[in-house]
Enzyme design. Structure first.
Site, mmCIF file in Angstrom:
data_model
loop_
_atom_site.group_PDB
_atom_site.id
_atom_site.type_symbol
_atom_site.label_atom_id
_atom_site.label_comp_id
_atom_site.label_asym_id
_atom_site.label_seq_id
_atom_site.Cartn_x
_atom_site.Cartn_y
_atom_site.Cartn_z
ATOM 1 C CD GLU A 86 1.390 4.073 7.690
ATOM 2 O OE1 GLU A 86 0.187 4.312 7.886
ATOM 3 O OE2 GLU A 86 1.804 3.024 7.200
ATOM 4 C CD GLN B 7 -1.058 -0.070 3.748
ATOM 5 O OE1 GLN B 7 -1.159 0.924 4.439
ATOM 6 N NE2 GLN B 7 -1.754 -1.166 3.971
ATOM 7 N NE ARG C 85 -6.368 -2.101 1.592
ATOM 8 C CZ ARG C 85 -7.426 -1.296 1.695
ATOM 9 N NH1 ARG C 85 -8.093 -0.939 0.625
ATOM 10 N NH2 ARG C 85 -7.799 -0.849 2.875
ATOM 11 C CG HIS D 174 -0.702 5.774 3.513
ATOM 12 N ND1 HIS D 174 -1.825 4.997 3.610
ATOM 13 C CD2 HIS D 174 0.275 5.111 4.181
ATOM 14 C CE1 HIS D 174 -1.549 3.921 4.341
ATOM 15 N NE2 HIS D 174 -0.289 3.964 4.684
#
Ligand SMILES: [Zn+2]
Length: 397
Positions: free
Chosen positions: A134, A97, A282, A99
């Site tokens: 993250e 994945q 994804r 973001h």
């Protein structure tokens, strides 16, 4: 300080033991427990255990944002908690994945809204309008795929494995400069039709088995491919994984994932913090919605230096440095002496070892292992005492 009761996500890749053991519940659990969400994301907020009864944290913040967030955070981010803190426990690999950036998330959210795609539709890619940088800090050994390798390293892996079905991918890789060659190779993999994909995955898996058996230099990468292929048979993500850095973190080490970084967590338990968002694009290794065109839009194909991030000592804290404006995560090792901390915005504290007492002018709480508290900005200051490992999430000044 207020004790939090936080929701657990039962994604199929989750561990049946790690989160339950952290919180002192019986294990193994009947369902997998993948993520403990400590925060105020509207889809799954923590509940604040107030003297008047439990209340979702997002509502507590909206009812009195100046007390909860303080003027600084309210002015910058509006009446919402900017970060989301998680415990992540992966028994099996998560999806491949990336973001979106802030601009891509805002545009994608508006576009899907305009098309009338319901927020909870399985094929919706943008569930909010925020980006999602993250940071993951390992609590023990943790393995992940993180960012594209350098182009010459990818070429070396592909030459070593010598899979005829990957010749076209390798030619595209070597014909382009960096990062254009990487993009061309990755696009070629995603563009395979079903029959080509099955043949390519099968041939790559067989080559990896041969290479691992012969004790080749990419043994760890090949073992990883074989493990992924048994979890996700026929998935092109199994082959894409060879283009990424394979990273092994030890307890206390971290990875930071900015927008556009292609990644997959493979196994382990960690504390994760991110901008409060659930925007995931994804590319494979999942049974969930895969949006390949949108993934290609957001990916950053530049090579990533995948050295583990280590914390920087600052007073009683060890701070994990990142450029994110929404969060700053630090770790405190308490050894009996009380430590005083100044509050400049909303905070969440999580105890991962031992026990501690958090005391502020607004209240006092004993914290066991696995428990978390919310500290409102209006606390001004608080003290922590005990023998414990505490993770502290704040909004950086
Ligand atoms: Zn991610």
């Amino acid at each position: 300080v207020y004790l939090l009761d936080s929701p657990i996500k039962d994604y199929p890749w989750g561990s049946r033991t790690a989160i339950a053991e952290l919180m002192g519940r019986p294990a193994p659990t009947p369902k997998p427990e993948a993520e403990l969400w400590m925060g105020a994301h509207p889809s799954a907020p923590s509940r604040v255990l107030l003297p008047t009864g439990p209340e979702p944290l997002d509502q507590v913040i909206q009812r009195d944002p100046s007390t909860a967030l303080g003027a600084r955070v309210l002015a910058r981010f509006g009446p919402r908690l900017p970060f989301l803190l998680k415990v992540l426990a992966a028994a099996r690999p998560l999806s491949l994945q990336a973001h979106p950036s802030a601009a891509q998330a805002a545009a994608g959210y508006a576009r899907e809204d305009g098309l009338g795609v319901p927020l909870d539709a399985p094929h919706r890619s943008y569930r909010d309008a925020s980006h999602k940088p993250e940071l993951l800090v390992a609590l023990g050994r943790f393995r992940a795929l993180c960012g594209f390798r350098r182009r010459d390293e990818m070429g070396s892996v592909l030459r070593e494995l010598d899979v005829p079905e990957l010749d076209a991918v390798r030619r595209r890789l070597e014909a382009g400069s960096e990062p254009a060659g990487t993009r061309a190779a990755f696009e070629a993999l995603l563009a395979l039709d079903e029959a080509e994909r099955a043949a390519t995955v099968a041939a790559t898996t067989a080559a990896c088995a041969r290479h691992a058996a012969q004790g080749g230099r990419y043994g760890a990468e090949c073992a990883m491919v074989l493990a992924l292929a048994s979890e996700y048979p026929g998935d092109v993500g199994v082959v894409c994984a060879l283009l990424l850095n394979l990273v092994t973190l030890q307890a206390g080490e971290a990875v930071y994932l900015p927008a556009g970084n292609l990644h997959a967590y493979l196994e382990g338990v960690g504390v994760e913090i991110m901008a409060s968002s659930d925007n995931v694009l994804r590319g494979g290794l999942t049974t969930k919605h895969v949006d390949r065109p949108e993934l290609l839009q957001v990916l950053d194909f530049s090579p990533v230096e995948a050295a583990p991030l280590r914390p920087v000592p600052s007073g009683t804290e060890s701070i994990y440095p990142t450029p994110a404006a929404e969060f700053r995560l630090s770790r405190l090792e308490l050894t009996g002496n009380p430590c005083a901390l100044r509050v400049t915005g909303p905070e969440i504290l999580l105890v991962t070892e031992g026990a501690a007492v958090a005391a502020s002018p607004l209240g006092r709480h004993s914290l066991r292992r696995g428990e978390a508290v919310f500290v409102p900005a209006a606390s001004g200051q608080y003290s922590l005492e005990g023998t414990a490992t505490v993770f502290r999430a704040v909004v950086p000044e």
